[in-house]
Design a protein around this motif. Structure first.
Motif: not given
Length: 522
Positions: A240-242, A381-386, A417-425, A428-435
């Motif tokens: 969250v803090d990055e 992550k969304y805010d950072n990507i935007i 397409v834009g959503a797919a690219l954001m999903h890829m980013i 890649k940046e998330i440290s773990h698949n938080y379930n």
């Protein structure tokens, strides 16, 4: 005495080996001063705050000094609560790992018959609460006439809880030639009276004075975590803090190694520093951190000495330090050159009291923050990507990719397409698949109130007293245990400070009520 090692304190090899296993690199101030005096055989009054390493300070020398050829109870350690008795017993077991000692905790709420059977097997040390210990003495099960050591741990708290008469009876039942060790954060008249009456004339009084310390350029926060969720919580905080550059502190060398390995497995750019690394390794790691080739440095207090890096944005106490001075030194690694810094501390409910002591000594405010949820991580992550997308659009450095996107536009919706690219980013940046979410709600703390049945107190009246003076919602107040001379109340952690500040010192049924955090958790 600043750079003393445990090897310098004349402890036996078995104890030193245990301390090495525990991962401690050097003694705290109270350990440096108290251990040699106990080894010499003197009675000791140790005046030091919670969280300074008192258990190791008395545990290491008394275990080091016992005569194993004698089949008897060598010592008794009195603590104010059963939770502290368990905690002290567990640490003494670790200290005596290679010394072949037998420990036994005794306290109310557990079968006394089972404790009686255990006592008959001749443990070396007993850790117990005054009430249960006195009960066992009166039943002629526990014989203290031949003990070598009597330890009063957190003596001021035991007296506040009304145990003074029990303590005196226990002392009177014990060997007059014993070595007596009294540890207390404060020295009220009642403790001075006990010390004068029952301790030797040449008793050594060791006071670890806490200087008032402030760290004005650092914002301080804490996260309350469950022990088994400490690492998961850290990952959520980092995602969250990055932080741009962060030092993460662990209490032990083993803790550094384990955390570095766990963080690297989740993709964090991290290395560690501790006392087992040679000078070249340390310098190389520090150089990479200064040159921003690694984002996170995990270190022990000793290894972090001399680190002078100006742009550290965050200091994170993964483990609480041994003492307040270490806390101040740690968080002083950020907020340098009049820049703002952030310090986070992860604490379990049991460690909360030690954190409040740090807050009091440093005269600073350490605010509570909730552990980030999955939604918090996604939004961050969304805010950072935007932000990065907008910066790239404004810089026009994306133009060579326009033909590729034009081709995709023939077959796909560009929004998709834009959503797919954001999903890829994001992936890649998330440290773990938080379930699933871990607990982010405030847990309970237990408060001690110096009022009980003898003061004709009823639960309803207590709740009204607390809510009327503090404006805390009654739903924040949980279980109430009213005993003869005092009361324990479970309250939500986020309400504890308000209740203590606004209600302590007020009168109920004509009696002034003292309220503080009890050394026990729900």
């Amino acid at each position: 005495m600043e750079n003393l090692k445990f090897n310098d304190l004349k402890l036996n090899n078995d104890i030193l080996k245990s301390i090495e296993d525990m991962g401690f690199e050097e003694p705290s101030k109270v350990q440096q001063e108290v251990i040699p005096v106990i080894l010499e055989g003197s009675d000791v009054i140790g005046q030091a705050q919670t969280g300074t390493g008192k258990t190791l300070a008395f545990g290491a020398p008394i275990i080091s000094n016992i005569d194993k050829s004698s089949n008897k109870i060598h010592g008794i350690i009195l603590t104010p609560t059963r939770e502290l008795a368990i905690q002290v017993n567990d640490e003494l077991v670790r200290i005596g790992k290679y010394s072949n000692i037998k420990m036994l905790p005794v306290y109310g709420g557990q079968s006394i018959d089972r404790q009686i059977k255990a006592i008959k097997k001749n443990p070396d040390f007993i850790v117990g609460t005054p009430g249960r210990v006195l009960d066992l003495i009166r039943r002629r099960v526990l014989d203290l006439r031949y003990i070598d050591f009597l330890v009063l741990d957190e003596a001021d708290e035991m007296l506040n809880m009304g145990f003074v008469e029990d303590i005196e009876q226990i002392i009177q039942s014990s060997n007059e030639e014993r070595q007596t060790l009294l540890f207390s954060a404060t020295m009220p008249p009642a403790i001075k009276k006990i010390a004068k009456k029952y301790m030797k004339q040449d008793t050594k009084h060791i006071s670890i004075v806490k200087n008032e310390m402030t760290v004005s350029t650092v914002e301080q926060f804490y996260y309350e975590v469950r022990h088994n969720e400490r690492f998961e919580s850290l990952c959520r905080i980092l995602d969250v803090d990055e932080p741009s550059s962060s030092i993460i502190f662990c209490k032990t060398k083993r803790g550094v190694d384990e955390l570095v390995e766990s963080m690297q497995s989740r993709g964090y750019n991290v290395e560690g520093m501790h006392g087992d690394m040679n000078q070249n390794q340390r310098l190389n790691t520090l150089r990479k951190f200064k040159e921003e080739n690694i984002d996170f440095l995990v270190a022990t207090d000793v290894a972090a000495r001399g680190i002078d890096v100006e742009n550290v944005s965050h200091v994170i106490n993964y483990d609480l330090p041994q003492d307040t001075e270490s806390y101040v030194h740690r968080i002083g690694r950020t907020g340098r050159a009049n820049k703002k810094g952030v310090a986070y501390t992860l604490v379990t409910p049991r460690e909360y009291k030690a954190l409040k002591q740090i807050e009091s000594t440093t005269k600073s405010r350490i605010k509570r923050k909730p552990i980030p949820s999955i939604d918090d991580i996604f939004n961050a992550k969304y805010d950072n990507i935007i932000k990065r997308v907008v910066e790239t659009l404004e810089s026009e450095e994306y133009t060579r990719f326009v033909p590729i996107v034009t081709e995709l536009d023939e077959e796909y919706n560009l929004v998709d397409v834009g959503a797919a690219l954001m999903h890829m980013i994001y992936d890649k940046e998330i440290s773990h698949n938080y379930n699933e979410n871990i607990s982010t709600t405030p847990s309970n703390l237990r408060l001690f109130l110096s009022i009980g049945h003898l003061d004709k107190v009823k639960p309803k009246a207590l709740v009204e007293f607390l809510t009327d003076y503090s404006d805390v919602d009654k739903n924040a107040i949980g279980d109430i245990d009213i005993l003869d001379k005092f009361t324990f109340i479970d309250v939500r952690a986020d309400a504890a400070d308000t209740l203590i500040k606004k209600c302590s010192g007020r009168k109920l049924n004509g009696r002034k009520v003292n309220i503080e955090i009890a050394n026990r958790s729900k």
